[in-house]
Scaffold this motif. Sequence first.
Motif, PDB file in Angstrom:
ATOM      1  N   SER A   1      51.226  30.626  34.217  1.00  0.00           N
ATOM      2  CA  SER A   1      51.249  29.740  33.051  1.00  0.00           C
ATOM      3  C   SER A   1      50.229  30.131  31.979  1.00  0.00           C
ATOM      4  O   SER A   1      50.336  29.696  30.833  1.00  0.00           O
ATOM      5  CB  SER A   1      50.994  28.298  33.492  1.00  0.00           C
ATOM      6  N   VAL A   2      49.249  30.957  32.334  1.00  0.00           N
ATOM      7  CA  VAL A   2      48.211  31.309  31.371  1.00  0.00           C
ATOM      8  C   VAL A   2      48.118  32.807  31.125  1.00  0.00           C
ATOM      9  O   VAL A   2      47.346  33.243  30.266  1.00  0.00           O
ATOM     10  CB  VAL A   2      46.830  30.784  31.824  1.00  0.00           C
ATOM     11  N   LYS A   3      48.890  33.600  31.838  1.00  0.00           N
ATOM     12  CA  LYS A   3      48.710  35.052  31.842  1.00  0.00           C
ATOM     13  C   LYS A   3      48.709  35.659  30.453  1.00  0.00           C
ATOM     14  O   LYS A   3      47.945  36.582  30.156  1.00  0.00           O
ATOM     15  CB  LYS A   3      49.804  35.683  32.705  1.00  0.00           C
ATOM     16  N   ALA A   4      49.570  35.199  29.578  1.00  0.00           N
ATOM     17  CA  ALA A   4      49.683  35.802  28.247  1.00  0.00           C
ATOM     18  C   ALA A   4      48.710  35.210  27.243  1.00  0.00           C
ATOM     19  O   ALA A   4      48.607  35.707  26.112  1.00  0.00           O
ATOM     20  CB  ALA A   4      51.116  35.627  27.728  1.00  0.00           C
ATOM     21  N   ARG A   5      47.958  34.179  27.663  1.00  0.00           N
ATOM     22  CA  ARG A   5      47.128  33.448  26.692  1.00  0.00           C
ATOM     23  C   ARG A   5      45.637  33.442  27.026  1.00  0.00           C
ATOM     24  O   ARG A   5      44.810  33.311  26.125  1.00  0.00           O
ATOM     25  CB  ARG A   5      47.619  31.993  26.593  1.00  0.00           C
ATOM     26  N   PHE A   6      45.293  33.552  28.286  1.00  0.00           N
ATOM     27  CA  PHE A   6      43.901  33.458  28.709  1.00  0.00           C
ATOM     28  C   PHE A   6      43.393  34.831  29.147  1.00  0.00           C
ATOM     29  O   PHE A   6      44.170  35.672  29.605  1.00  0.00           O
ATOM     30  CB  PHE A   6      43.744  32.487  29.874  1.00  0.00           C
ATOM     31  N   SER A   7      42.071  35.014  29.030  1.00  0.00           N
ATOM     32  CA  SER A   7      41.459  36.264  29.455  1.00  0.00           C
ATOM     33  C   SER A   7      40.140  35.975  30.161  1.00  0.00           C
ATOM     34  O   SER A   7      39.271  35.294  29.609  1.00  0.00           O
ATOM     35  CB  SER A   7      41.217  37.165  28.245  1.00  0.00           C
ATOM     36  N   ILE A   8      39.993  36.503  31.373  1.00  0.00           N
ATOM     37  CA  ILE A   8      38.779  36.308  32.151  1.00  0.00           C
ATOM     38  C   ILE A   8      37.959  37.597  32.115  1.00  0.00           C
ATOM     39  O   ILE A   8      38.512  38.703  32.146  1.00  0.00           O
ATOM     40  CB  ILE A   8      39.101  35.897  33.604  1.00  0.00           C
ATOM     41  N   SER A   9      36.647  37.442  32.038  1.00  0.00           N
ATOM     42  CA  SER A   9      35.744  38.587  32.075  1.00  0.00           C
ATOM     43  C   SER A   9      34.438  38.152  32.720  1.00  0.00           C
ATOM     44  O   SER A   9      34.206  36.958  32.923  1.00  0.00           O
ATOM     45  CB  SER A   9      35.488  39.120  30.655  1.00  0.00           C
ATOM     46  N   ARG A  10      33.579  39.123  33.032  1.00  0.00           N
ATOM     47  CA  ARG A  10      32.305  38.788  33.660  1.00  0.00           C
ATOM     48  C   ARG A  10      31.229  39.752  33.209  1.00  0.00           C
ATOM     49  O   ARG A  10      31.507  40.885  32.803  1.00  0.00           O
ATOM     50  CB  ARG A  10      32.421  38.760  35.180  1.00  0.00           C
ATOM     51  N   ASN A  11      29.999  39.293  33.325  1.00  0.00           N
ATOM     52  CA  ASN A  11      28.815  40.099  33.052  1.00  0.00           C
ATOM     53  C   ASN A  11      27.975  40.062  34.315  1.00  0.00           C
ATOM     54  O   ASN A  11      27.280  39.081  34.590  1.00  0.00           O
ATOM     55  CB  ASN A  11      28.048  39.531  31.858  1.00  0.00           C
ATOM     56  N   ASN A  12      28.048  41.122  35.114  1.00  0.00           N
ATOM     57  CA  ASN A  12      27.365  41.121  36.404  1.00  0.00           C
ATOM     58  C   ASN A  12      25.845  41.078  36.246  1.00  0.00           C
ATOM     59  O   ASN A  12      25.147  40.469  37.056  1.00  0.00           O
ATOM     60  CB  ASN A  12      27.778  42.349  37.203  1.00  0.00           C
ATOM     61  N   ALA A  13      25.334  41.699  35.212  1.00  0.00           N
ATOM     62  CA  ALA A  13      23.883  41.701  34.999  1.00  0.00           C
ATOM     63  C   ALA A  13      23.344  40.300  34.742  1.00  0.00           C
ATOM     64  O   ALA A  13      22.197  39.994  35.081  1.00  0.00           O
ATOM     65  CB  ALA A  13      23.532  42.623  33.841  1.00  0.00           C
ATOM     66  N   LYS A  14      24.183  39.446  34.149  1.00  0.00           N
ATOM     67  CA  LYS A  14      23.760  38.082  33.826  1.00  0.00           C
ATOM     68  C   LYS A  14      24.369  37.048  34.757  1.00  0.00           C
ATOM     69  O   LYS A  14      24.210  35.834  34.543  1.00  0.00           O
ATOM     70  CB  LYS A  14      24.135  37.759  32.374  1.00  0.00           C
ATOM     71  N   ASN A  15      25.049  37.489  35.800  1.00  0.00           N
ATOM     72  CA  ASN A  15      25.699  36.549  36.739  1.00  0.00           C
ATOM     73  C   ASN A  15      26.546  35.532  35.998  1.00  0.00           C
ATOM     74  O   ASN A  15      26.459  34.320  36.226  1.00  0.00           O
ATOM     75  CB  ASN A  15      24.648  35.821  37.581  1.00  0.00           C
ATOM     76  N   ALA A  16      27.370  35.999  35.087  1.00  0.00           N
ATOM     77  CA  ALA A  16      28.156  35.092  34.261  1.00  0.00           C
ATOM     78  C   ALA A  16      29.627  35.476  34.265  1.00  0.00           C
ATOM     79  O   ALA A  16      29.979  36.661  34.423  1.00  0.00           O
ATOM     80  CB  ALA A  16      27.632  35.116  32.825  1.00  0.00           C
ATOM     81  N   VAL A  17      30.470  34.486  34.092  1.00  0.00           N
ATOM     82  CA  VAL A  17      31.907  34.706  33.970  1.00  0.00           C
ATOM     83  C   VAL A  17      32.401  33.893  32.779  1.00  0.00           C
ATOM     84  O   VAL A  17      31.864  32.817  32.486  1.00  0.00           O
ATOM     85  CB  VAL A  17      32.654  34.318  35.263  1.00  0.00           C
ATOM     86  N   PHE A  18      33.394  34.424  32.103  1.00  0.00           N
ATOM     87  CA  PHE A  18      33.886  33.816  30.880  1.00  0.00           C
ATOM     88  C   PHE A  18      35.407  33.654  30.946  1.00  0.00           C
ATOM     89  O   PHE A  18      36.096  34.424  31.622  1.00  0.00           O
ATOM     90  CB  PHE A  18      33.518  34.679  29.670  1.00  0.00           C
ATOM     91  N   LEU A  19      35.909  32.667  30.210  1.00  0.00           N
ATOM     92  CA  LEU A  19      37.351  32.488  30.107  1.00  0.00           C
ATOM     93  C   LEU A  19      37.674  32.205  28.651  1.00  0.00           C
ATOM     94  O   LEU A  19      37.277  31.163  28.109  1.00  0.00           O
ATOM     95  CB  LEU A  19      37.824  31.329  30.986  1.00  0.00           C
TER      96      LEU A  19
END
Length: 123
Positions: free
Chosen positions: A62-80
């Motif tokens: 339901s979100v594949k074409a609209r949402f994007s997940i990423s992460r910053n391992n150095a900062k222990n962070a994940v984004f959407l």
Amino acid sequence: QVQLVESGGGLVQAGGSLRLSCAGSGPANSGYTLAWFRQTPGKERDFVAAITWNSITAYADSVKARFSISRNNAKNAVFLVTNSLTPEDTAVYYCAARGSPTVSDLPDLYDWWGQGTQVTVSS
């Protein structure tokens, strides 16, 4: 113990975008998989997206074409990044982590959870 704190939720009009963030603290999360789930009142917690330590990703259809997940391992962070939002995307969005290098869409397989951030999409 891993602590997760989400931010970035809010009220947005249909068609708009939001960028959700999740900051992690605690033991180093090498090898951890991070994910986003969402939940509306009276319903089960639904998988949205997940990302492994080396950035292999998985999305709900339901979100594949609209949402994007990423992460910053150095900062222990994940984004959407959520684009083209609709009222059906309205929910509390939760960040989750599991001590495994593989993605999963099952909430029971995640070990740590944030408190959630509300996303409300108006029509």
